[in-house]
Design a protein around this motif. Sequence first.
Motif, PDB file in Angstrom:
ATOM      1  N   GLY A  14       0.807  -1.234   0.000  1.00  0.00           N
ATOM      2  CA  GLY A  14       0.000   0.000   0.000  1.00  0.00           C
ATOM      3  C   GLY A  14       0.825   1.262   0.000  1.00  0.00           C
ATOM      4  N   ASP A  15       2.176   1.202   0.006  1.00  0.00           N
ATOM      5  CA  ASP A  15       2.983   2.424   0.026  1.00  0.00           C
ATOM      6  C   ASP A  15       3.127   2.971  -1.382  1.00  0.00           C
ATOM      7  OD1 ASP A  15       3.293   2.210   2.702  1.00  0.00           O
ATOM      8  OD2 ASP A  15       5.156   1.027   2.568  1.00  0.00           O
ATOM      9  N   ARG A 227      -4.889  10.080 -10.685  1.00  0.00           N
ATOM     10  CA  ARG A 227      -5.126   8.731 -11.205  1.00  0.00           C
ATOM     11  C   ARG A 227      -4.446   7.676 -10.311  1.00  0.00           C
ATOM     12  NH1 ARG A 227      -3.074   9.399 -15.851  1.00  0.00           N
ATOM     13  NH2 ARG A 227      -4.967  10.172 -16.850  1.00  0.00           N
ATOM     14  N   GLY A 228      -3.229   7.975  -9.863  1.00  0.00           N
ATOM     15  CA  GLY A 228      -2.557   7.045  -8.949  1.00  0.00           C
ATOM     16  C   GLY A 228      -3.295   6.904  -7.639  1.00  0.00           C
ATOM     17  N   GLN A 229      -3.810   8.020  -7.127  1.00  0.00           N
ATOM     18  CA  GLN A 229      -4.558   7.951  -5.870  1.00  0.00           C
ATOM     19  C   GLN A 229      -5.838   7.137  -6.036  1.00  0.00           C
ATOM     20  OE1 GLN A 229      -3.557   9.076  -2.957  1.00  0.00           O
ATOM     21  NE2 GLN A 229      -1.619   9.817  -3.843  1.00  0.00           N
ATOM     22  N   VAL A 230      -6.481   7.258  -7.220  1.00  0.00           N
ATOM     23  CA  VAL A 230      -7.682   6.459  -7.463  1.00  0.00           C
ATOM     24  C   VAL A 230      -7.338   4.963  -7.431  1.00  0.00           C
ATOM     25  CG1 VAL A 230      -9.411   5.870  -9.214  1.00  0.00           C
ATOM     26  CG2 VAL A 230      -8.898   8.264  -8.723  1.00  0.00           C
ATOM     27  N   GLY A 231      -6.183   4.573  -8.005  1.00  0.00           N
ATOM     28  CA  GLY A 231      -5.778   3.166  -7.938  1.00  0.00           C
ATOM     29  C   GLY A 231      -5.585   2.688  -6.508  1.00  0.00           C
ATOM     30  N   SER A 236      -7.752  -0.196  -1.645  1.00  0.00           N
ATOM     31  CA  SER A 236      -8.261  -0.096  -0.278  1.00  0.00           C
ATOM     32  C   SER A 236      -9.696  -0.600  -0.195  1.00  0.00           C
ATOM     33  CB  SER A 236      -8.195   1.363   0.176  1.00  0.00           C
ATOM     34  OG  SER A 236      -6.855   1.828   0.179  1.00  0.00           O
ATOM     35  N   GLU A 237     -10.476  -0.371  -1.253  1.00  0.00           N
ATOM     36  CA  GLU A 237     -11.856  -0.839  -1.254  1.00  0.00           C
ATOM     37  C   GLU A 237     -11.910  -2.378  -1.235  1.00  0.00           C
ATOM     38  OE1 GLU A 237     -15.931  -0.385  -3.943  1.00  0.00           O
ATOM     39  OE2 GLU A 237     -14.063   0.621  -4.551  1.00  0.00           O
ATOM     40  N   ALA A 238     -10.997  -3.023  -1.939  1.00  0.00           N
ATOM     41  CA  ALA A 238     -10.967  -4.501  -1.917  1.00  0.00           C
ATOM     42  C   ALA A 238     -10.658  -5.015  -0.517  1.00  0.00           C
ATOM     43  CB  ALA A 238      -9.941  -5.004  -2.929  1.00  0.00           C
TER      44      ALA A 238
END
Length: 538
Positions: A14-15, A227-231, A236-238
């Motif tokens: 997650g980093d 876009r990177g933050q959306v990924g 995180s949603e998973a």
Amino acid sequence: MQSQIPAIEASPDGDSGINAGSLVRSLSRRYLFVLIAVAVLVVIDQAIIQPLLIELNHYAPAINVAGRQRMLSQRITKEALALAASNDETTKAARRAELNRAVDQWTAANRALLEGNRTLGLDPIDAPHVASALRELEPSLSTITSAARKLVQPATATDGLVPLAEILQQEPIFLQGMERVVAMLEASAGRRVALLRLCGLAAMAAVLGLLVAVYFIVLRPATVVIRGQVGQLAESEARSRRIAGLLGEARDELESRVARRTLELSTANLALEREMSERQTAEARMRELSAQLAQASRVTALGQLATGLAHEINHPLATITNYAETVELSLGDEPVDIERARKVVDQIKQAALRAGRIVHRMRNFVRPGTTHVSRVELADLVREVCDLCRPQLEQMNVQLTVAIAPGSSWISADAVEIQQVLVNLVQNAMQALATCPRELRTLQIRTSSGGDEVRVELLDSGPGFPADCVDSSFAAFFSSKADGLGMGLAISRAILERYQGRIWAENPAEGGALVRFCLPISPAHDAESRTHTHCLCR
């Protein structure tokens, strides 16, 4: 332009795969560059475009005054012809006054074009070719001015054709020269507009370029970061879905608590609805009582308005009657003086318009905040009221004496209301003088100024005020006349007090009645001052 900010890739733990501090510094530098560019555009606007706009504004007053010069020259010629063709001495005197006034305005406007005039917003003309063209018109202007000055002198009545010929000869020359001056001014203004348009197009191109730069150096890199933050959010949603299974029991318990709380809130909501219903009922009752009170107030105001109108509208109606009788007598003369009849009909029209304006002003008298306050010359209002009432005074054989004190007497007030005060006082004096022998009827109107106020005095040779009710003469519905309403002096006092003025009366020792009123002088630097008044006697 390719973005130099690398894409953000989320690692298994997650980093972020880039240094966040370095990314922030890079975007901050780019934002700073954009702000500097915007500041440069603002400086260019203030240093180049705005001065051009301000300089362009100087042409409009000059063009207007130059155009007015042409109209004034035509007006001088018209008045000179009318003076030469007139046979009546009264008409000649009026024509001389109009011609003299037109010449004064003409020479003042020409001086304003050459030397500038702050009141008219004119700066001295600095264009050499325009100034040279204006100086070329000086001989024509001097010749026309000198000839017009000769015409207004009664001594030139027999040989007035020579000055008239000079005016007719020089007026076309002056018109052609002034048209050339206007064309020069318009051409200079056109060049300024073209330069201003080029500067505006350059500024627009700079703004468009800045917008393109903002997209490539700021918005596009920021989009990559987002876009990177959306990924990362998707990952995180998973993880959140995996944790959701562990929170099922806690959710069921929470739902049970929410159901109990909902029931409690429903009960409280019903109580609030009952309270709101009672409050709405009370507010409706309050609005109904307020409407009834407003209706009662309107009925009272309507009664006061009707009483005031019954008194005030009598003045212009009496004026209309007098002028109508004058027209009737004029039509019986042989030959009929059409010009005089036309002037009297115009006076009838002005008196009728004045009656309508009085109705409008009296309606505003019971509705605060609708007066038109401006800076007016009290001496001019006194003269205009004397001209308005002079026919009635002459019909009653009243000798009118007017003494205007030298100096300025500017006040801040509604010109129509102050004139109505003067008309009320003059009408009261005429009604009082009606009981005196015709050869003893006199009325004096004097103005004076002292300190920070200007004063007006009206002294008549009538019987004066009753000795025991001088002070009560200004009370509403008080009148010493059998057919009087007692509203004239009351309305006058209310109008003057609205402008911080005062009015009082006395019986002089030599007899008659003396009424005085005063108003504070308006400061000379009042920005809203005008050299003319919006008065009802024009």
